[in-house]
Design a protein around this motif. Structure first.
Motif, PDB file in Angstrom:
ATOM      1  N   GLY A  10       4.000  -5.374  -0.145  1.00  0.00           N
ATOM      2  CA  GLY A  10       4.020  -4.206   0.729  1.00  0.00           C
ATOM      3  C   GLY A  10       5.461  -3.886   1.049  1.00  0.00           C
ATOM      4  N   THR A  12       8.174  -2.866   3.030  1.00  0.00           N
ATOM      5  CA  THR A  12       8.479  -2.594   4.430  1.00  0.00           C
ATOM      6  C   THR A  12       9.965  -2.787   4.634  1.00  0.00           C
ATOM      7  OG1 THR A  12       7.997  -4.885   5.023  1.00  0.00           O
ATOM      8  CG2 THR A  12       6.210  -3.290   5.271  1.00  0.00           C
ATOM      9  N   GLU A 314      -3.740   1.364  -4.889  1.00  0.00           N
ATOM     10  CA  GLU A 314      -3.730   0.849  -3.519  1.00  0.00           C
ATOM     11  C   GLU A 314      -2.332   0.382  -3.134  1.00  0.00           C
ATOM     12  OE1 GLU A 314      -6.654  -2.209  -3.360  1.00  0.00           O
ATOM     13  OE2 GLU A 314      -8.354  -0.817  -3.573  1.00  0.00           O
ATOM     14  N   ASN A 317      -0.183   3.461  -2.393  1.00  0.00           N
ATOM     15  CA  ASN A 317      -0.501   4.057  -1.100  1.00  0.00           C
ATOM     16  C   ASN A 317       0.025   3.221   0.057  1.00  0.00           C
ATOM     17  OD1 ASN A 317      -1.792   6.418  -1.981  1.00  0.00           O
ATOM     18  ND2 ASN A 317      -3.736   5.360  -2.262  1.00  0.00           N
ATOM     19  N   ARG A 318       0.063   1.902  -0.095  1.00  0.00           N
ATOM     20  CA  ARG A 318       0.661   1.062   0.947  1.00  0.00           C
ATOM     21  C   ARG A 318       2.151   1.326   1.078  1.00  0.00           C
ATOM     22  NH1 ARG A 318      -2.263  -3.122  -1.408  1.00  0.00           N
ATOM     23  NH2 ARG A 318      -0.350  -4.100  -2.209  1.00  0.00           N
ATOM     24  N   ARG A 372       3.434   8.446   4.938  1.00  0.00           N
ATOM     25  CA  ARG A 372       2.096   8.269   5.506  1.00  0.00           C
ATOM     26  C   ARG A 372       1.776   9.368   6.508  1.00  0.00           C
ATOM     27  NH1 ARG A 372       2.072   4.550   8.883  1.00  0.00           N
ATOM     28  NH2 ARG A 372       4.305   4.084   8.901  1.00  0.00           N
TER      29      ARG A 372
END
Length: 428
Positions: A10, A12, A314, A317-318, A372
């Motif tokens: 992910g 971040t 997926e 999209n994360r 997002r």
């Protein structure tokens, strides 16, 4: 490039808030310009840019703008003009109109759209001087109908007061008529609060270094801002039909921006991942900014392997990337499942630089996962909306009791009485 499992990844990044020292420096600069105006602006320009100016020299003259045309190539002019036309055409399709809805009881509700009056565009100088960003900031504001667009950009450092001629020409071609040679946090403060030379604006857009970003954060509220942009990002979603050389080239197109840029391949093919990693090394060997690109790839680059295309989507999209390239066998069939991305480039010929420079959509995009909930710069960023409410006597008589009920439920008796007094007088 490191290889990881897509399901475990992910992206971040810590939001860039700056060090305490940077924040304190920006606070002092902003307050200095707010209270001392041009005097502080000139002092900071001499201190940070090593350029000594008089207040009368802050504004770029028409003669300087015309002279800049003598220092750019003919093919640059052709390209910038066609790019500007494409950008204008795209953004014109975003325009919305004011509207009014009239009900049978005489009620009239609506929305009035008006352009902002004055917008400031910050354009970096030095190694981050991007004429294309001038177009991407200015043209949507023009399409929205903003009557006053002002550009600020730092002078050349080391005692030279000149400005990159390509920046001046791009601004002139976009229609900017008011330009100032000032940069850094001091330029943001001048736009926000105004000085004797630079009138304050309603909104500030455009990228800059950490001091510019922190200054935009500091003045937000006194003026609007576009965003606090983070490092550039690209994600390529690919299967075994993708060309490894194309994918590697596109990853490097973002990695060369700076060491903090992120370039990630998400794929269902381990073979493609290996081929792309090899191509990245091959292409780095001849890249002029290889040191920057390599640092970016080593720190923030990756190949993410997914067991299925669904798993790969997926992961995308994360991450909610700034730029997403889709290089799979049937790319149009999965577009509906891409929920988070600033810009989506579909197919092998839609390389990210197509959008950066020429196609027409805006290249100022949400970064750091903010796709997002946010969007590319667009015409709506330069308009404000006012609600229109006209209630007829019949409508008030019909709905007044309900309005009072809601007001009294919230303990706001004066609200209720503002309706009650009308019902008492007009209900007979």
């Amino acid at each position: 490039m490191r290889t990881l499992r897509a399901k475990d990844f992910g992206l971040t990044r810590e939001v860039e808030y700056g060090t305490p020292e940077q924040n304190e420096a920006v606070s002092q600069i902003v307050e200095g310009v707010r209270t001392k105006g041009d005097a502080a602006l000139l002092d900071y320009t001499e201190k940070f840019d090593r350029v000594k100016l008089e207040a009368a020299q802050l504004r770029v003259t028409e003669a300087e703008i015309q002279e800049a045309y003598n220092h750019v190539e003919a093919d640059f002019l052709v390209a910038i003009r066609e790019a500007a036309a494409n950008i204008r055409s795209f953004h014109e399709k975003q325009m919305r109109q004011s509207w009014v809805d009239v009900q049978p009881d005489g009620t009239m509700l609506g929305q009035i759209l008006r352009p902002l009056k004055r917008v400031g565009v910050y354009v970096p100088g030095g190694k981050a001087a991007y004429p294309s960003s001038v177009l991407m900031n200015v043209i949507p504001a023009q399409v929205a109908g903003v009557p006053e667009i002002v550009m600020v950009t730092p002078p050349a450092t080391g005692g030279k007061a000149g400005i990159d001629p390509y920046i001046l020409v791009a601004a002139a071609e976009a229609g900017v008529q008011e330009m100032y040679r000032v940069g850094g946090a001091q330029a943001i403060a001048a736009l926000a609060y105004g000085t004797a030379t630079i009138a304050p604006v309603d909104k500030i857009t455009g990228p800059g270094n950490i001091f510019v970003a922190l200054a935009k954060r500091a003045v937000f509220g006194a003026v609007d801002i576009d965003s606090i942009a983070g490092p550039s990002e690209i994600v390529v979603l690919a299967d075994d039909t993708a060309d490894a050389a194309y994918v590697a080239a596109d990853l490097l197109s973002q990695a060369e921006h700076d060491e903090m840029a992120s370039a990630i391949l998400v794929t269902t093919s381990a073979k493609l991942g290996e081929a792309v990693a090899a191509e990245v090394e091959k292409q780095l060997a001849t890249l002029p900014k290889a040191d920057i690109a390599r640092a970016s790839i080593e720190a923030n680059g990756a190949v993410l392997l997914a067991d299925t295309l669904n798993e790969a989507i997926e992961a995308v999209n994360r991450m909610a990337p700034e730029h997403l390239e889709v290089m799979v066998n049937e790319p149009m069939s999965i577009l509906g499942r891409i929920e988070n991305a600033g810009a989506i480039f579909v197919g092998p010929y839609s390389s990210e630089p197509v959008g950066d420079y020429f196609a027409g959509p805006n290249h100022i995009l949400p970064t750091n996962g903010t796709a997002r909930f946010s969007s590319p710069v667009n015409v709506d960023d330069f308009v404000k909306k006012s609600s229109l409410i006209y209630y007829s006597k019949d409508a008030l008589l019909a709905n007044g009791e309900k309005i009072m009920t809601l007001a009294r439920h919230e303990g706001l008796e004066a609200h209720a009485r503002a309706i009650e007094i009308r019902l008492e007088r007009e209900g007979n």
